[in-house]
Design a protein around this motif. Sequence first.
Motif, PDB file in Angstrom:
ATOM      1  N   ASN A 152     -23.402  22.210   1.205  1.00  0.00           N
ATOM      2  CA  ASN A 152     -24.552  21.257   0.579  1.00  0.00           C
ATOM      3  C   ASN A 152     -24.650  21.257  -0.705  1.00  0.00           C
ATOM      4  N   PHE A 153     -24.434  22.762  -1.351  1.00  0.00           N
ATOM      5  CA  PHE A 153     -24.548  22.775  -2.790  1.00  0.00           C
ATOM      6  C   PHE A 153     -23.444  22.018  -3.320  1.00  0.00           C
ATOM      7  N   LEU A 154     -22.251  22.179  -3.217  1.00  0.00           N
ATOM      8  CA  LEU A 154     -21.140  21.610  -3.554  1.00  0.00           C
ATOM      9  C   LEU A 154     -21.353  19.873  -3.386  1.00  0.00           C
ATOM     10  N   MET A 159     -24.706  32.688  -0.183  1.00  0.00           N
ATOM     11  CA  MET A 159     -24.925  31.659   0.479  1.00  0.00           C
ATOM     12  C   MET A 159     -24.279  31.523   1.833  1.00  0.00           C
ATOM     13  N   SER A 160     -24.880  30.976   2.857  1.00  0.00           N
ATOM     14  CA  SER A 160     -24.130  30.674   4.063  1.00  0.00           C
ATOM     15  C   SER A 160     -23.375  29.499   3.786  1.00  0.00           C
ATOM     16  N   ARG A 161     -22.286  29.458   4.838  1.00  0.00           N
ATOM     17  CA  ARG A 161     -21.317  28.192   4.611  1.00  0.00           C
ATOM     18  C   ARG A 161     -22.016  26.906   4.300  1.00  0.00           C
ATOM     19  N   SER A 162     -22.826  26.801   5.287  1.00  0.00           N
ATOM     20  CA  SER A 162     -23.648  25.630   5.308  1.00  0.00           C
ATOM     21  C   SER A 162     -24.372  25.228   4.279  1.00  0.00           C
ATOM     22  N   GLU A 163     -25.260  26.139   3.666  1.00  0.00           N
ATOM     23  CA  GLU A 163     -25.996  25.951   2.139  1.00  0.00           C
ATOM     24  C   GLU A 163     -24.683  25.648   0.979  1.00  0.00           C
ATOM     25  N   PHE A 164     -23.477  26.513   1.315  1.00  0.00           N
ATOM     26  CA  PHE A 164     -22.508  26.331   0.060  1.00  0.00           C
ATOM     27  C   PHE A 164     -21.975  25.155   0.147  1.00  0.00           C
TER      28      PHE A 164
END
Length: 102
Positions: free
Chosen positions: A31-33, A24-29
């Motif tokens: 957002n996921f958290l 995942m990208s940092r942004s996706e990660f």
Amino acid sequence: MPEKRVLIVDAELVKKIDENRDSMSRSEFINFLIDSRLQEEEDRSDVVVTKDEFHQFQEGIKELLRSFLDFFITYGLELGKGTENEELQQLTRRLQALGRKK
């Protein structure tokens, strides 16, 4: 394309993100958290006991205790211990006290 912003975080936090984000990208990660944490809070809020539910539970436990004591009183009488037994008298008083608290 969505608007982008810069978020300044400690270098240690960026390192921790990179170690755990897999593909995942940092942004996706991030957002996921955030979504996962918010979902946990939402799920946890469903586990609330109302005052009425607690009262019903309490009354059920009292009824179970009455039945339990009644069983042992009856069991003691069946064995022929009679009413002279102090323990039996004490259990009888407890059972009667619980009966009056309704």
